[in-house]
Design a protein around this motif. Structure first.
Motif, PDB file in Angstrom:
ATOM      1  N   SER A  97      -0.380   7.373   3.175  1.00  0.00           N
ATOM      2  CA  SER A  97      -0.669   7.514   4.595  1.00  0.00           C
ATOM      3  C   SER A  97       0.591   7.233   5.393  1.00  0.00           C
ATOM      4  O   SER A  97       1.516   6.581   4.910  1.00  0.00           O
ATOM      5  N   ARG A 102      -2.761  14.254   1.500  1.00  0.00           N
ATOM      6  CA  ARG A 102      -3.770  14.572   0.488  1.00  0.00           C
ATOM      7  C   ARG A 102      -3.331  15.741  -0.389  1.00  0.00           C
ATOM      8  O   ARG A 102      -2.668  16.663   0.072  1.00  0.00           O
ATOM      9  N   ARG A 109      -6.390  11.231  -1.671  1.00  0.00           N
ATOM     10  CA  ARG A 109      -5.394  10.637  -0.788  1.00  0.00           C
ATOM     11  C   ARG A 109      -4.300   9.977  -1.620  1.00  0.00           C
ATOM     12  O   ARG A 109      -4.582   9.150  -2.481  1.00  0.00           O
ATOM     13  N   SER A 115      -2.259   7.375  12.886  1.00  0.00           N
ATOM     14  CA  SER A 115      -1.937   7.432  11.462  1.00  0.00           C
ATOM     15  C   SER A 115      -2.512   8.700  10.851  1.00  0.00           C
ATOM     16  O   SER A 115      -3.447   9.299  11.382  1.00  0.00           O
ATOM     17  N   ASP A 149      -5.673   0.287  -2.905  1.00  0.00           N
ATOM     18  CA  ASP A 149      -4.733   0.758  -1.902  1.00  0.00           C
ATOM     19  C   ASP A 149      -5.303   0.611  -0.493  1.00  0.00           C
ATOM     20  O   ASP A 149      -4.598   0.179   0.432  1.00  0.00           O
ATOM     21  N   SER A 150      -6.569   0.950  -0.303  1.00  0.00           N
ATOM     22  CA  SER A 150      -7.200   0.793   1.005  1.00  0.00           C
ATOM     23  C   SER A 150      -7.224  -0.668   1.428  1.00  0.00           C
ATOM     24  O   SER A 150      -7.022  -0.993   2.606  1.00  0.00           O
ATOM     25  N   GLU A 177      -3.729  -1.828   2.459  1.00  0.00           N
ATOM     26  CA  GLU A 177      -3.419  -1.301   3.788  1.00  0.00           C
ATOM     27  C   GLU A 177      -4.158  -2.078   4.864  1.00  0.00           C
ATOM     28  O   GLU A 177      -3.599  -2.374   5.928  1.00  0.00           O
ATOM     29  N   SER A 212      -3.202  10.789   6.817  1.00  0.00           N
ATOM     30  CA  SER A 212      -3.265  10.682   5.359  1.00  0.00           C
ATOM     31  C   SER A 212      -2.663  11.918   4.707  1.00  0.00           C
ATOM     32  O   SER A 212      -2.859  13.045   5.169  1.00  0.00           O
ATOM     33  N   ASP A 254      -5.923  10.570  10.624  1.00  0.00           N
ATOM     34  CA  ASP A 254      -7.000   9.600  10.415  1.00  0.00           C
ATOM     35  C   ASP A 254      -7.632   9.185  11.741  1.00  0.00           C
ATOM     36  O   ASP A 254      -8.794   8.806  11.801  1.00  0.00           O
ATOM     37  N   ARG A 310       0.981   3.374   2.289  1.00  0.00           N
ATOM     38  CA  ARG A 310       1.261   3.803   3.657  1.00  0.00           C
ATOM     39  C   ARG A 310       2.764   3.751   3.925  1.00  0.00           C
ATOM     40  O   ARG A 310       3.420   2.741   3.651  1.00  0.00           O
ATOM     41  N   SER A 315       0.839  -1.187   0.000  1.00  0.00           N
ATOM     42  CA  SER A 315       0.000   0.000   0.000  1.00  0.00           C
ATOM     43  C   SER A 315       0.881   1.247   0.000  1.00  0.00           C
ATOM     44  O   SER A 315       2.107   1.168   0.135  1.00  0.00           O
TER      45      SER A 315
END
Length: 272
Positions: A219, A205, A216, A201, A126-127, A130, A203, A244, A19, A17
């Motif tokens: 992260s 943007r 986004r 955490s 991506d979400s 993660e 994000s 977040d 992140r 991801s």
């Protein structure tokens, strides 16, 4: 419809991801990556290929802990496809395995039966990656709460400092807390400070085309830094960073960095 339903298969040590993580967490994810499987699907999922998908997914879960089915390339699905996915998710959960879906269209999600059996349904790849990574990290250290605060000395940015350099740096750091949703820094701001995340955490943007909209792009997790390159290079912030969840951090200003004997070591840590 004659194309294979599985367009691509890859593992969690091949694609990550966006992140940003500590070196310790990345090492854990690399070591466990083969147990996270992603299947990119394509075409129409129907009675002619649904059983084949179930077979591929079941075989992948024999040696893996979790599987993600990416629907980005799915154009249609019949009742047979829905049934196979629902059975796959239910059966896998009963064996302690995790089945996730991502990029499922809102229209299909609203009428689907398989969604109720999934561990989670994520809006994009991506979400979902993660989500899998966070689950893998919790499994690797089950006694560690999600809100664990990482000691300053364990942060990648300062872990190579000598004891004297760290002792000189600590008095210059200011503890800062940000509630969920708080803006840590905004795109276009003067880059006069940086933050070392110890818990929570955030994000990263960028402004989007629509008014007041953002997208986004990454992260940040515990053990990482926010705004370090902008601080060292000077100028303005290139992105907005939003918490977040509740974030705990150390803040280091440009003025403090310039007075610190560890400045040279920190700058080398931030370099390419």
């Amino acid at each position: 419809m004659s194309r294979p339903i599985v367009r691509r298969r890859y593992f969690g040590d091949q694609v990550f991801s966006k992140r940003v993580r500590s070196a310790h967490d990345m090492a854990l994810l690399q070591a466990s990556g083969a147990r996270r499987v992603v299947l990119e699907l394509q075409g129409v999922l129907f009675f002619g290929n649904a059983d084949d998908l179930a077979r591929v997914a079941t075989e992948a879960l024999e040696s893996g802990d979790m599987i993600l089915l990416d629907f980005r390339g799915i154009t249609d699905m019949d009742v047979s496809g829905e049934t196979v996915l629902a059975n796959l998710a239910s059966r896998s959960r009963s064996h302690g395995k995790i089945v996730l879906f991502c990029n499922v269209s809102p229209r299909r999600l609203a009428s689907s039966t398989f969604a109720k059996s999934a561990n989670a349904i994520l809006p994009d790849l991506d979400s979902a990656l993660e989500w899998m990574e966070e689950a893998a990290l919790r499994a690797a250290a089950p006694a560690r709460p999600r809100s664990e605060t990482i000691p300053l000395a364990a942060i990648d940015l300062v872990k190579d400092l000598t004891a004297d350099e760290l002792a000189a740096l600590e008095p210059l750091l200011v503890r800062r807390e940000f509630p969920a949703g708080a803006v840590i820094c905004s795109e276009g701001d003067d880059a006069d400070r940086m933050w070392i995340l110890t818990s929570g955490s955030a994000s990263v943007r960028l402004r989007a085309a629509a008014p007041h909209a953002t997208r986004r792009i990454a992260s940040m997790g515990p053990g990482t830094t926010v705004g370090d390159m902008a601080l060292l290079e000077g100028g303005r912030r290139s992105a907005t960073v939003v918490a977040d969840e509740e974030v705990f951090s150390y803040e280091l200003s440009r003025a403090a960095l310039e007075t610190c004997g560890a400045c040279g070591s920190i700058m080398r840590s931030c370099g390419p």
